[in-house]
Design a protein around this motif. Structure first.
Motif, PDB file in Angstrom:
ATOM      1  N   ASN A  79      72.998  42.321  22.590  1.00  0.00           N
ATOM      2  CA  ASN A  79      72.123  41.835  21.519  1.00  0.00           C
ATOM      3  C   ASN A  79      72.881  41.356  20.293  1.00  0.00           C
ATOM      4  O   ASN A  79      72.324  40.594  19.491  1.00  0.00           O
ATOM      5  N   VAL A  80      74.115  41.805  20.136  1.00  0.00           N
ATOM      6  CA  VAL A  80      74.882  41.473  18.927  1.00  0.00           C
ATOM      7  C   VAL A  80      76.154  40.690  19.258  1.00  0.00           C
ATOM      8  O   VAL A  80      76.334  39.552  18.835  1.00  0.00           O
ATOM      9  N   LEU A  81      77.054  41.314  20.020  1.00  0.00           N
ATOM     10  CA  LEU A  81      78.349  40.674  20.256  1.00  0.00           C
ATOM     11  C   LEU A  81      78.225  39.384  21.053  1.00  0.00           C
ATOM     12  O   LEU A  81      78.794  38.351  20.678  1.00  0.00           O
ATOM     13  N   ALA A  82      77.502  39.425  22.172  1.00  0.00           N
ATOM     14  CA  ALA A  82      77.427  38.242  23.036  1.00  0.00           C
ATOM     15  C   ALA A  82      76.870  37.015  22.314  1.00  0.00           C
ATOM     16  O   ALA A  82      77.490  35.945  22.347  1.00  0.00           O
ATOM     17  N   PRO A  83      75.700  37.105  21.653  1.00  0.00           N
ATOM     18  CA  PRO A  83      75.216  35.898  20.967  1.00  0.00           C
ATOM     19  C   PRO A  83      76.093  35.455  19.815  1.00  0.00           C
ATOM     20  O   PRO A  83      76.152  34.262  19.503  1.00  0.00           O
ATOM     21  N   THR A  84      76.794  36.397  19.180  1.00  0.00           N
ATOM     22  CA  THR A  84      77.717  36.014  18.113  1.00  0.00           C
ATOM     23  C   THR A  84      78.855  35.172  18.677  1.00  0.00           C
ATOM     24  O   THR A  84      79.168  34.084  18.169  1.00  0.00           O
ATOM     25  N   ASN A  87      70.533  31.764  24.100  1.00  0.00           N
ATOM     26  CA  ASN A  87      71.013  33.144  24.079  1.00  0.00           C
ATOM     27  C   ASN A  87      69.828  34.061  24.359  1.00  0.00           C
ATOM     28  O   ASN A  87      69.107  34.475  23.447  1.00  0.00           O
ATOM     29  N   ASN A  88      69.628  34.367  25.632  1.00  0.00           N
ATOM     30  CA  ASN A  88      68.466  35.140  26.041  1.00  0.00           C
ATOM     31  C   ASN A  88      68.819  36.536  26.562  1.00  0.00           C
ATOM     32  O   ASN A  88      67.981  37.433  26.524  1.00  0.00           O
ATOM     33  N   ALA A  89      70.032  36.737  27.042  1.00  0.00           N
ATOM     34  CA  ALA A  89      70.406  38.038  27.601  1.00  0.00           C
ATOM     35  C   ALA A  89      70.209  39.130  26.555  1.00  0.00           C
ATOM     36  O   ALA A  89      70.540  38.950  25.379  1.00  0.00           O
ATOM     37  N   GLY A  90      69.673  40.253  26.981  1.00  0.00           N
ATOM     38  CA  GLY A  90      69.443  41.342  26.040  1.00  0.00           C
ATOM     39  C   GLY A  90      69.225  42.654  26.765  1.00  0.00           C
ATOM     40  O   GLY A  90      69.044  42.695  27.981  1.00  0.00           O
ATOM     41  N   ALA A 137      67.430  46.763  15.313  1.00  0.00           N
ATOM     42  CA  ALA A 137      68.558  46.404  14.453  1.00  0.00           C
ATOM     43  C   ALA A 137      69.342  45.235  15.034  1.00  0.00           C
ATOM     44  O   ALA A 137      69.768  44.327  14.310  1.00  0.00           O
ATOM     45  N   GLY A 138      69.531  45.243  16.353  1.00  0.00           N
ATOM     46  CA  GLY A 138      70.255  44.150  16.995  1.00  0.00           C
ATOM     47  C   GLY A 138      69.547  42.823  16.839  1.00  0.00           C
ATOM     48  O   GLY A 138      70.175  41.784  16.575  1.00  0.00           O
ATOM     49  N   LYS A 139      68.222  42.814  16.982  1.00  0.00           N
ATOM     50  CA  LYS A 139      67.474  41.571  16.839  1.00  0.00           C
ATOM     51  C   LYS A 139      67.425  41.118  15.374  1.00  0.00           C
ATOM     52  O   LYS A 139      67.418  39.911  15.094  1.00  0.00           O
TER      53      LYS A 139
END
Length: 221
Positions: free
Chosen positions: A97-102, A72-75, A138-140
């Motif tokens: 940063n939040v929804l996609a990696p979740t 999960n690298n996209a940001g 906050a996202g990270k």
């Protein structure tokens, strides 16, 4: 691997190819993905998908059963006072940063086989209370909490979860965010290859978290 078209993502692609791994590269840029795929001497599949959309996420989720490592690298980042940020830029930052990696981590736990790994790319900015990077930090922080909380469930499925926390890395990411960092000396920066190699080594050793910052000894000579 998401965000594979440039920077740290492309470095991950090259490092994994050098280790003989077939690849599924995900990003929004068709041209950049095709160019990168042409450089690599392994089996490469390209998936053009926008992870800020439900359709893009669903397309990637559907592919995870056939891979044994999710990166999960996209940001995305915005720089400046929070109240002055473009709402569309803030939306993109939260979605990537939040929804996609979740969503992708959850899908990986449902579909990836035992012995697989999840590598979540965080940042040394995680948890910082710097007003200029409020949404990004906050996202990270969220991504790191998600990774820790998901580890027990992942362990039940035989899946490892590693967080890599890069410091300043010489990519176009900082320029796109609007951060003025060109004045910083060379020793304050590291290469994306350094980050990718250190992260993959940590995953192979079963480490849960690794910080890769300029001058910390991860450089390869």
């Amino acid at each position: 691997m998401t965000g594979a078209s440039s920077g740290i993502g492309a470095a991950f692609a090259r490092a994994l190819a050098a280790r003989g791994h077939p690849l599924l590269l995900v990003a929004r840029s068709t041209e950049a993905l095709a160019e990168l795929a042409g450089e690599l001497d392994v089996d490469v599949r390209v998936l053009v998908a926008d992870l800020t959309t439900a359709e893009g996420l669903a397309r990637v989720e559907a592919e995870l059963g056939g891979v044994d490592l999710l990166v999960n690298n996209a940001g995305s980042a915005t720089y400046g006072e929070l109240g002055e940020q473009d709402p569309a830029d803030l939306d993109e930052s939260v979605l990537l940063n939040v929804l996609a990696p979740t969503r992708l981590t959850a899908a990986a736990l449902r579909s990836m086989p035992a012995g697989s790994g999840i590598l979540n790319v965080s940042s040394t900015a995680a948890g910082r209370d710097d007003p200029a990077i409020a949404a990004y930090a906050a996202g990270k922080s969220y991504l790191e909490t998600l990774s820790r909380a998901a580890r027990p469930e992942a362990g039940e499925h035989g899946i490892r979860v590693t967080v890599v926390r890069p410091g300043r890395t010489a990519t176009a990411f900082h320029e796109r965010s609007g951060e003025e960092s060109g004045h910083l000396p060379a020793w304050r920066w590291q290469s994306p290859d350094t980050v990718a190699e250190a992260a993959l080594d940590a995953l192979e050793r079963g480490e849960e978290e690794v910080t890769v910052a300029p001058g910390d000894g991860h450089e390869r000579r």
